[in-house]
Every structure is written in structure tokens, then in C-alpha cells.
Design a protein around this motif. Structure first.
Motif, PDB file in Angstrom:
ATOM      1  N   MET A 153      43.601  41.962  32.264  1.00 45.39           N
ATOM      2  CA  MET A 153      42.612  43.041  32.210  1.00 45.39           C
ATOM      3  C   MET A 153      43.194  44.277  31.523  1.00 45.39           C
ATOM      4  O   MET A 153      42.488  45.037  30.900  1.00 45.39           O
ATOM      5  CB  MET A 153      42.138  43.418  33.619  1.00 45.39           C
ATOM      6  N   PHE A 208      36.493  51.670  46.744  1.00 46.48           N
ATOM      7  CA  PHE A 208      35.303  50.873  47.024  1.00 46.48           C
ATOM      8  C   PHE A 208      34.280  51.638  47.860  1.00 46.48           C
ATOM      9  O   PHE A 208      33.153  51.195  48.026  1.00 46.48           O
ATOM     10  CB  PHE A 208      35.676  49.556  47.710  1.00 46.48           C
ATOM     11  N   VAL A 237      46.242  52.140  42.164  1.00 48.96           N
ATOM     12  CA  VAL A 237      46.503  51.499  43.459  1.00 48.96           C
ATOM     13  C   VAL A 237      45.989  50.068  43.408  1.00 48.96           C
ATOM     14  O   VAL A 237      45.063  49.768  42.675  1.00 48.96           O
ATOM     15  CB  VAL A 237      45.811  52.229  44.633  1.00 48.96           C
ATOM     16  N   ASN A 238      46.621  49.193  44.161  1.00 47.28           N
ATOM     17  CA  ASN A 238      46.131  47.823  44.258  1.00 47.28           C
ATOM     18  C   ASN A 238      46.098  47.407  45.709  1.00 47.28           C
ATOM     19  O   ASN A 238      46.772  47.983  46.552  1.00 47.28           O
ATOM     20  CB  ASN A 238      46.989  46.876  43.431  1.00 47.28           C
ATOM     21  N   MET A 239      45.286  46.397  45.966  1.00 45.04           N
ATOM     22  CA  MET A 239      44.993  46.062  47.352  1.00 45.04           C
ATOM     23  C   MET A 239      45.245  44.583  47.616  1.00 45.04           C
ATOM     24  O   MET A 239      44.988  43.737  46.766  1.00 45.04           O
ATOM     25  CB  MET A 239      43.513  46.392  47.604  1.00 45.04           C
ATOM     26  N   GLY A 272      45.266  40.621  36.541  1.00 41.40           N
ATOM     27  CA  GLY A 272      45.262  42.076  36.396  1.00 41.40           C
ATOM     28  C   GLY A 272      45.911  42.521  35.097  1.00 41.40           C
ATOM     29  O   GLY A 272      45.468  43.481  34.460  1.00 41.40           O
ATOM     30  N   PRO A 302      37.289  51.953  41.107  1.00 39.26           N
ATOM     31  CA  PRO A 302      38.466  51.229  41.606  1.00 39.26           C
ATOM     32  C   PRO A 302      39.342  50.649  40.503  1.00 39.26           C
ATOM     33  O   PRO A 302      40.571  50.575  40.659  1.00 39.26           O
ATOM     34  CB  PRO A 302      37.873  50.100  42.455  1.00 39.26           C
ATOM     35  N   ASN A 303      38.731  50.227  39.382  1.00 36.54           N
ATOM     36  CA  ASN A 303      39.543  49.608  38.333  1.00 36.54           C
ATOM     37  C   ASN A 303      40.290  50.639  37.484  1.00 36.54           C
ATOM     38  O   ASN A 303      41.002  50.291  36.556  1.00 36.54           O
ATOM     39  CB  ASN A 303      38.690  48.684  37.444  1.00 36.54           C
ATOM     40  N   LYS A 322      51.000  44.500  38.994  1.00 36.69           N
ATOM     41  CA  LYS A 322      50.388  45.620  38.283  1.00 36.69           C
ATOM     42  C   LYS A 322      51.229  46.898  38.393  1.00 36.69           C
ATOM     43  O   LYS A 322      50.851  47.933  37.853  1.00 36.69           O
ATOM     44  CB  LYS A 322      48.996  45.896  38.843  1.00 36.69           C
TER      45      LYS A 322
END
Lengths: 281, 385
Positions: B108, B58, B83-85, B105, B78-79, B156
Motif C-alpha cells: 500500500m 476508526f 500507528v498500526n493495530m 501494508g 486511519p490509513n 510498517k
């Protein structure tokens, strides 16, 4: 929240304040009530304020009046078209002002909301002059509904700032982390807009639509300056009927307009309240 | 807590980030290893959140590069990152059910509906939310929303899970439970966790390794024990637990020891290994160093001789320092107590005292002359900055 808070002052206990309140209510609503009541008066002349018995025949007469019904159809067409375009433009403007930083942003924000405070008469005159000078007037033989395009353009001009304001307010409490969370999960910009931002905006869009629809439906001044002989709207038609003679038919037509406006306003308020409550929770 | 370079999963190389004239991050280099819980710790505004946002994509760093799994991802969207947050506000989508939130997710990623359902169920079971599948977010508590956010990120199967202040919005009791649960969850799923926190006890309790940041600069990266016992400077020592510091006027390196002169503590001879690399040595006065000890290193006794009036003459015996003072307030903490030692117009110090030493002190009135002693081996010689 509202129900639990204690009243700051007990206004209702003071008789002087009660009197002021009562006078205000009478002043505001007595004319409208008289108008509605006398739409059911069985008298040939609406100006005659003597009650001659109940009838609904003037509603029938109003619905049978072809010119009045054409004006009504015109008004509805204008309101629907200008609402759709205004909400679209308003949403775009709101997102733009909310999302981006650019030079002279306060100026841009002020300019967008300026049509809200400019006197309608000025807007009307300037729009009429604008259409004349650019030779944009629709000619008398333009087929329906394209002959309404001048009025539609005028209505969009004055109503989309309202739409932009309502939608902007809604966007203000959007949590940007929602957007980032969606992106983090793999959503593209378009999916973020479709799946996250648009559902958040929906109550604002609906409120804006109801507001601009009502504004367009009962506008007189700006419409008067931008309408031609074949493009009469409901309020303008009522005005010309009043100039000819006041009959209970006019009362009936006006009552229809009042009821329509009230229903839409109630719907708008109700929707706004529902979304406010769901936001608090 | 692996040791080879082979399994470095996140590699931050000389990362710098400027917001206009403000340097949020300045030349930060950290290697984070696969499967560890890594904490980014620092006071607010130290740049730890910016660093997390750089890893998640970001923010783009002004300088330096970021390697994820050996691949340069410094400017990847970011997509497109593995990594995920888990966001600080949890950012649970309010118009989607718990299951839809968790499955978003995967949707997507264009997975098949059946697979999404199975994986969502597994993820919800992992965070004990299987019963809440069809609830809407406004029917959930704060802790439950956080579990949704956790499940949504973990489903994810990211290489790294980023957690931004994961416990700050929970109440104290839930925080302790969630702290344990996060560690257990990490052990189960084996994903590398990077946690941003301003709470040092949280970082020490959860993380395998901690990076301490201050004003955009990396101060130290180490295990919690190493941070506590061997802080690189006074800032880290003070941020990780409580510490008392004393200004040092002169440091002199001799054959196999260091001579340190302090106005308050007198002249001390310390073993050479107490001298950190960062302190320049020689005959020059180095005013930017401090002597420090932790409250639990102090032993408190009643003063044997009534020499309270000469409180300023701290003696320097062979292997300990002595701080004479007066008994102050005693704060009972359960297993131990904190004893305040007032020292006239000098700043008072506190000592952590266990039950056996406490009983002798408890009977004494406030103001009784006492002596606090600290072994030289418990003294730390640290750069002030």
C-alpha cells in the motif's frame, strides 16, 4: 460435521416411511425419467409410449432444427446478459443493504425480495403492460440481439433479488475487522474493496451467477409474456412444438435443457459447499 | 518510563465520545511517552476500546484533540496515521499467504518488491514465523495468526503499535508465554505499545504505566506499583488486586494527623499523608470514604484470651487495628495460603499467610477464635468513588 453427527431417528428402519419415501421419489422423478428415456425411442410420435428401439436420431433432428437452435441461441444470450447484469445489481444491492443504515431499511429489504414471492404470472402480465404503456416494445425489425432486450430486462427484474440474497448471505459473515485492518495498513476504500471485500464475496458472486443463469435459462411464464414472434426462447419454442405435435424431438430438446440445468445446479452446490468448508476451518 | 514532556508521543486532550445519549468517554486526558508499554485497563464497557479506536482513527472523538508526535491527528483517516493495530480477532486476510499478509501494508506504501521482501523476512524472523512464510492462514494456529498480525503491523515501522486484547483469545499456557514475548519484542523494536485489556494481572505484568478507566472516566494513570500501593479511590484499589473496605462515618483533620471514625473499626488516628486530596475535610461527616487494606497486610494469630463472644468490640491500639473472628477455610496456593476469617454476620475477610504462620493455624479446627491485625501504616483512606 454432518458425517459425525448421529442420526436423530432411524427413519430407514420403518417400512411405512420407506414406502412414503419411495412413492415421493417415483412421483417426482418418474415423469422426467420417462421423458429422457423416450427421447431415445425410435418412434415417429413421442406421445406413443410403446418402445420401438434405441436411436439418437432425434437429437440430430433437434440440432438440425433451425428454429429450435435460434431459440437456444436466444436463450443463451438472454441468460448470459441477464446473469451479468443481475449479479452486478445484486452485488450492489447486497453491499448497500449490508453496509448502510438508513430509514425504512426493513421495508427496503422486503421490497427487494418481493419479486421472489410474487407469482410469476403477475410479474409476466405487469411487465408486458409496463412495456406496452411506456411504448418500450422492441419492434419486429430490431436487429439481433437487441430485439431480446425486453426479455433480458424482464429476466433481470425477477432474478437479481435472488442474486442479492445469495450475496447478502455471504457478506453477513464478513469480519469487519478485516476491512479495518486493511485500512490500518494504509489501504484506501477502493483497495479495501478490491483486495479484501471482493475476494470474500467471490464464492457468493459465483453462486449467484449460476443461480440466476439457471433461472433465466428455463423461465417460461415471464418470458412468454414478454417475447414477440421473432424472439422465441428455448422453453417457449418447446411449448409451441408441443402444441403442434409431440415428437421425440421435443423429448430430446427437453433433455438437453434438463442436463444443462442439472450441471449448473451441481456446480453451484459444489461451489457453495467448498466455500462453506473453507469457512469452517 | 521517561520523565520529561519532550518525548510524549500520544497526547489525548480532554477526549469525549458520545454514542447518542451514551457517554462512552468523558473528558479523558492522557500523555503516553515514547518507548513505553502503556495499558488501558478497565472492565468491559469502560471505554478503553473506544479510546484505542480513536487513536487508530476508526472513531472520531466528539470532543477534545489527539496529538500524535505533536501533530493534531484528531480527524486524520486511519490509513494516514503513523500507528498500526493488532486486532482482537487478528483479522489475518484469509485469501493471502503469510508473506502477502505481512507485505500488504508495504504494498500500500508502494514500496519496491525487493524492499518488501527483505522487510517481510525481517518482520517474520522477529516473530519466529520465518518457516511459515508460504502458509495460508487456515493452516496456522491461533497463536501463529496473532504473530502474523503482529508482524504485519510492525513491518510498517509505526510510531505506536496498538494491541486490542492481544492475549484474550489464547489459552492460558500460551498466554503467559506470549505475555513475556510481547514485552521482549517491545524491547527489541523499541516501538511504543498501547495495550487494551480487561485483565489487571496482564496490565500489571506487562505495562510500564497503566490507565484505569471506568464508565468512560479516567480514574488513575500510574505505574503498576503505584497503582497497587497508592490507588486514588476504592474502585482502583478493588480493580487492581483484592481489597477489604470499611465504611467511614466521620473524618476530621487535626494539626498533624487525621481522626477517622468507622462503625466497625472504631476511632483511628492516621498520619496526615494518608489523607487523599479528593476527600473533603473538616468537621463534616464524609460518608463517601472508606478505609481499606489488602489481604497481605493482615497478620493472623490465635486469639489469646477466649473472648470470642465479644467479637464486635474491635479494639484500637496504638499502631494497629484488630479484627477478631473465627478461622474459616484455608486455600493452599503454593507459596502462600489464603485464610478466610469469618466474623459472624459481618462480611468475612481473607488474609494471605506464608508457610511459617500457616503451620500454627493448620492444626486448628474451623471455627477456632483468631485475631487478624493490620498495621495502621497499611491502611488506606480512599474516596468510595
Amino acid at each position: 460435521m454432518k458425517a459425525n453427527t448421529k442420526k436423530p431417528f432411524e427413519y430407514s428402519r420403518k417400512w411405512s416411511l420407506r414406502l412414503v419415501f419411495l412413492t415421493t421419489m417415483v412421483f417426482l422423478y418418474a415423469p422426467i425419467i420417462v421423458l429422457v428415456v423416450f427421447s431415445f425411442n425410435n418412434s415417429r410420435r413421442g406421445g406413443n409410449v410403446i418402445w420401438k428401439g434405441f436411436t439418437t436420431k432425434y437429437y440430430g433432428k433437434a440440432f438440425a432444427n433451425e428454429e429450435l437452435m435460434l431459440a437456444f441461441a436466444n436463450s443463451m444470450t438472454i441468460a448470459v446478459t441477464s446473469t451479468i447484469i443481475s449479479v452486478f445489481l445484486g452485488a450492489m444491492t447486497a453491499i448497500f443493504l449490508w453496509r448502510f443504515r438508513f430509514p425504512f431499511k426493513p421495508l427496503a429489504e422486503g421490497l427487494v425480495s418481493l419479486p421472489i414471492i410474487i407469482p410469476e404470472i403477475c410479474m409476466g402480465v405487469s411487465l408486458a403492460m409496463f412495456f406496452s404503456s411506456l411504448d418500450l416494445w422492441t419492434s419486429g425489425d430490431t436487429p439481433w440481439p437487441f430485439n431480446l432486450s425486453n426479455i433480458i430486462l424482464a429476466h433481470i427484474t425477477f432474478s437479481f433479488p435472488f442474486a442479492a440474497m445469495v450475496i447478502r448471505t455471504r457478506l453477513q459473515n464478513f469480519n469487519r475487522e478485516m476491512e479495518e485492518a486493511a485500512k490500518d495498513l494504509g489501504a484506501s476504500e477502493y483497495r479495501v474493496f478490491r483486495d479484501i471485500l471482493l475476494p470474500h464475496m467471490r464464492p457468493g458472486l459465483i453462486a449467484a451467477a449460476l443461480l440466476t443463469f439457471t433461472l433465466s435459462l428455463d423461465d417460461f411464464v415471464i418470458t412468454f409474456f414478454t417475447s414477440g414472434p421473432n424472439t422465441v426462447t428455448f422453453p417457449v419454442k418447446i411449448y409451441s412444438m408441443v402444441r403442434f405435435s409431440i415428437t421425440p424431438e421435443i423429448n430430446a430438446a427437453s433433455t438437453i435443457l434438463i442436463v444443462l440445468t442439472l450441471l449448473l445446479t451441481f456446480a453451484a452446490l459444489r461451489y457453495q459447499r467448498i466455500t462453506d468448508i473453507s469457512n469452517d476451518g | 518510563m521517561a520523565d520529561s514532556d519532550a518525548n510524549t508521543i500520544v497526547s489525548l486532550n480532554n477526549i469525549g465520545k458520545h454514542f447518542g445519549k451514551v457517554k462512552a468517554l468523558d473528558n479523558v486526558s492522557i500523555d503516553i511517552k515514547e518507548g513505553e508499554i502503556f495499558a488501558l485497563l478497565g472492565p468491559s464497557g469502560c471505554g478503553k476500546s473506544t479510546l484505542l479506536r480513536i487513536i487508530s482513527g476508526f472513531e472520531n472523538p466528539t470532543e477534545g484533540e489527539l496529538l500524535l508526535d505533536g501533530k493534531d491527528m484528531t480527524r486524520t483517516a486511519p490509513n494516514k496515521r503513523p500507528v498500526n493495530m493488532v486486532f482482537q480477532s487478528y483479522a489475518v486476510f484469509p485469501h493471502m499467504s503469510v508473506a502477502d499478509n505481512v507485505g500488504y501494508g508495504l504494498k500500500m506504501d508502494k514500496l519496491l518488491v525487493d524492499e518488501i521482501t527483505t522487510r517481510v523476512d525481517t518482520a517474520l524472523a522477529q516473530v519466529h514465523l520465518d518457516q511459515f512464510k508460504h502458509r495460508m492462514p487456515d493452516q496456522l494456529s491461533g497463536g501463529q495468526k496473532q504473530r502474523v498480525a503482529l508482524a504485519r503491523a510492525l513491518v510498517k515501522q509505526p510510531r505506536v503499535l496498538l494491541l486490542d486484547e492481544p492475549l484474550s483469545a489464547l489459552d492460558a499456557k500460551l498466554r503467559d508465554a506470549m505475555r513475556l514475548e510481547l514485552v521482549k519484542l517491545q524491547e527489541t523494536v523499541g516501538v511504543t505499545f498501547i495495550i487494551v485489556t480487561h485483565d489487571q494481572s496482564e496490565a500489571l505484568a506487562m505495562a510500564d504505566r497503566v490507565a484505569v478507566l471506568e464508565a468512560g472516566k479516567l480514574r488513575q494513570v500510574d505505574t503498576p506499583t503505584a497503582l497497587y500501593n497508592h490507588p486514588v479511590d476504592a474502585f482502583v484499589a478493588d480493580f487492581i488486586g483484592k481489597v477489604h473496605t470499611f465504611d467511614v462515618q466521620h473524618i476530621e483533620r487535626q494539626d498533624n494527623h487525621v481522626r477517622v471514625t468507622s462503625d466497625e473499626l472504631g476511632e483511628l488516628t492516621l498520619p496526615l499523608n494518608k489523607l487523599p486530596e479528593r476527600i473533603s475535610t473538616g468537621a463534616q461527616v464524609n460518608a463517601s470514604s472508606v478505609l481499606a487494606f489488602r489481604p497481605e497486610a493482615l497478620k493472623v494469630n490465635l486469639a489469646n484470651e477466649p473472648t470470642a463472644s465479644t467479637a464486635s468490640t474491635e479494639t484500637n491500639q496504638a499502631n494497629e487495628i484488630q479484627l477478631p473472628g473465627f478461622l474459616g477455610d484455608i486455600a493452599f496456593q503454593g507459596q502462600h495460603s489464603i485464610v478466610e476469617i469469618t466474623r459472624g454476620d459481618k462480611p468475612s475477610v481473607s488474609a494471605i499467610v506464608d508457610h511459617s504462620s500457616l503451620s500454627a493455624l493448620q492444626t486448628q479446627p474451623i471455627g477456632t477464635p483468631i485475631v487478624a491485625r493490620c498495621a495502621l501504616s497499611d491502611l488506606m483512606l480512599l474516596p468510595a468513588q
